[in-house]
Enzyme design. Structure first.
Site, mmCIF file in Angstrom:
data_model
loop_
_atom_site.group_PDB
_atom_site.id
_atom_site.type_symbol
_atom_site.label_atom_id
_atom_site.label_comp_id
_atom_site.label_asym_id
_atom_site.label_seq_id
_atom_site.Cartn_x
_atom_site.Cartn_y
_atom_site.Cartn_z
ATOM 1 N N GLU A 65 -11.493 -0.245 -3.425
ATOM 2 C CA GLU A 65 -10.711 0.567 -2.336
ATOM 3 C C GLU A 65 -9.584 1.438 -2.916
ATOM 4 O O GLU A 65 -9.626 1.778 -4.007
ATOM 5 C CB GLU A 65 -9.801 -0.668 -1.455
ATOM 6 C CG GLU A 65 -9.008 -1.743 -2.212
ATOM 7 C CD GLU A 65 -8.511 -2.788 -1.636
ATOM 8 O OE1 GLU A 65 -8.853 -2.882 -0.072
ATOM 9 O OE2 GLU A 65 -7.910 -3.646 -1.989
ATOM 10 N N ASP A 89 0.757 -1.096 0.100
ATOM 11 C CA ASP A 89 0.019 -0.045 0.031
ATOM 12 C C ASP A 89 0.987 1.382 0.048
ATOM 13 O O ASP A 89 0.648 2.144 0.841
ATOM 14 C CB ASP A 89 -1.096 -0.012 1.135
ATOM 15 C CG ASP A 89 -1.599 -1.176 1.454
ATOM 16 O OD1 ASP A 89 -2.295 -1.701 0.184
ATOM 17 O OD2 ASP A 89 -1.812 -1.670 2.810
#
Length: 475
Positions: free
Chosen positions: A216, A27
């Site tokens: 997301e 991420d």
């Protein structure tokens, strides 16, 4: 008889991806400050079952954020982990720290840095510091965004923040995700909200970003007056209307305002499985550095090479190009990575946890030294640096700060390959007394011009040779 060299795994010369091979990091989010890029990453760490076998990553125990930085985008310095959540962390109210976002803003004439993170999918927290590396504190002692925040009551997942400080100094936070039952095409779970001038409060009501097939991974960047909102599409496996984003890809929308309204365009980065043969979630960050645009993303390339691709992810870099009309070209993820920006200077003190490539080593923070050291050094291990410029005069000496261990050994200096031309060799004695940092020096000959540099560690196999803190060449 020369001892065998250990092999690079995951990141193999001359490739630039994944960015580091001695640790994971997922991420990614980029902060450019000064002449460096700082990447903040979810600190993926191996989980084991009762038999000591690596199991699927549950993410449930991740409470730290990993940080690496670079000035050339190929050689990266490992700054270790930020203790974010839990009793040892800055935000003791939080249990996890996922998907960070970092930003810089001048407040009251001082540089301030803010690190936003997801406390699993239940809320978003913020830490503040005076440098990109902290130290970090929790300025509000609670979550910044919760389900009680106006406009987010029905957001499935309150996580994956991205932050923009606009040209006028106003801050905005983008976040959200998840798919309510039966709403795959229009989940309605992406949000944007104004931040207070202090960057640790929110203002007004969060606005919906109508992102088609949203899943997301919020992203935001601004170029030539256009705001680009980027996200990962969901994995709904039925037929999609023409023009919809395929499953698990990075898509983008644009607006002339940071709050919208937004226009959907297309996807720009396919799922990691398309490029690397191991699928998973897709997470990215887009940033500008030295007038060029880049995308950081993750894939399970390192864990795949290690034979344990069970959700353990590594950060990669690619170039991102905008066309004349402002649209974004499709991105090809690969192992090659991006071009090195400028040569590496060996005549400044170099933290040992700075590596282009490596084999066998790890890093750890040593409180006694106050720095992060290269550790787990065994016979045949090595670290490599890309594009090192020794100049036309060349190097005459090499010194290193080490902590001696019981084994002792040598640091061989090779050019262009771990078994390449030997230009120097530094002897490190075995330990004699308590651990402390000591400096050793040796002569060097034949290191001129630009080369890749390899520090190859030799000694008796199975003994701890030494720990390496920093090094430097002298002209």
């Amino acid at each position: 008889m020369t001892s065998p060299l250990n092999q690079a795994i995951g990141k193999v010369p001359p490739n630039g991806n994944p960015l580091v091979a001695h640790r994971y990091g997922a991420d990614p989010y980029a902060l450019v400050f000064g002449d460096r890029v700082y990447l903040y990453m979810t600190n993926d760490a191996l989980e084991y079952d009762g038999n000591g076998v690596v199991k699927e990553n549950t993410y449930s125990s991740i409470n730290k954020i990993a940080v690496i930085s670079s000035s050339d985008l190929v050689n990266w310095t490992d700054h270790g982990e930020i203790a974010v959540a839990g009793q040892e962390g800055a935000a003791k109210w939080a249990t996890q720290s996922w998907a960070p976002a970092a930003v810089h803003k001048v407040i009251g004439g001082k540089d301030k840095f803010f690190l936003y993170f997801a406390n699993n999918a239940s809320g978003i927290g913020v830490l503040s510091g005076d440098s990109p590396l902290g130290p970090w504190t929790d300025p509000i002692g609670e979550a910044l965004i919760l389900r009680s925040t106006p406009g987010v009551e029905d957001v499935t997942w309150l996580f994956d923040p991205a932050v923009l400080v606009d040209d006028d100094g106003k801050g905005y936070i983008y976040f959200g995700g998840g798919v309510p039952e039966g709403q795959f095409a229009e989940p309605g779970t992406a949000r944007v909200m104004k931040l207070g001038d202090d960057m640790i409060s929110v203002e007004g009501t969060a606005e919906v970003i109508p992102a088609p097939f949203m899943f997301e991974d919020a992203g935001i960047h601004k170029r030539e007056g256009v705001y680009y909102y980027t996200y990962c599409s969901n994995f709904y496996d039925r037929e999609r209307p023409e023009g919809s984003p395929p499953a698990g890809e990075i898509a983008y929308m644009t607006s002339s305002s940071p709050m919208g309204p937004w226009t959907y365009h297309k996807t720009i980065l396919k799922n990691p499985g398309h490029f690397f043969g191991v699928s998973g979630n897709n997470h990215h960050a887009i940033f500008q550095y030295h007038d060029e645009w880049y995308i950081a993303y993750h894939a399970q390339t390192l864990s795949k090479a290690e034979g344990i691709a069970n959700g353990y992810r590594s950060t990669h870099l690619g170039r991102l190009s905008h066309k004349e009309d402002g649209s974004i070209q499709n991105i090809e993820a690969d192992y090659k990575g991006v071009q090195q920006i400028g040569c590496f200077n060996p005549y400044h003190r170099v933290l040992a946890a700075t590596m282009g490539w490596s084999a066998g080593v790890k890093t750890e923070f040593m409180a006694s030294a106050g720095k992060r050291l290269v550790t787990d050094i065994d016979n045949g291990d090595w670290i490599g640096l890309s594009g090192v410029d020794f100049g036309s005069t060349g190097a005459g000496a090499f010194s290193a700060s080490v902590i001696c261990l019981e084994g002792g050994g040598n640091i061989e200096l090779h050019l262009d390959d771990p078994a390449g031309v030997l230009v120097g060799e530094l002897s490190v004695p075995a330990a004699n007394g308590p651990e402390k940092v000591m400096e050793f020096k040796t002569e060097v000959s034949g290191a001129e011009g630009v080369h890749d540099l390899y520090l190859v560690f030799k000694g008796t196999t199975g003994t701890g040779l030494f720990k390496l803190e920093s090094w430097q060449f002298m002209e």
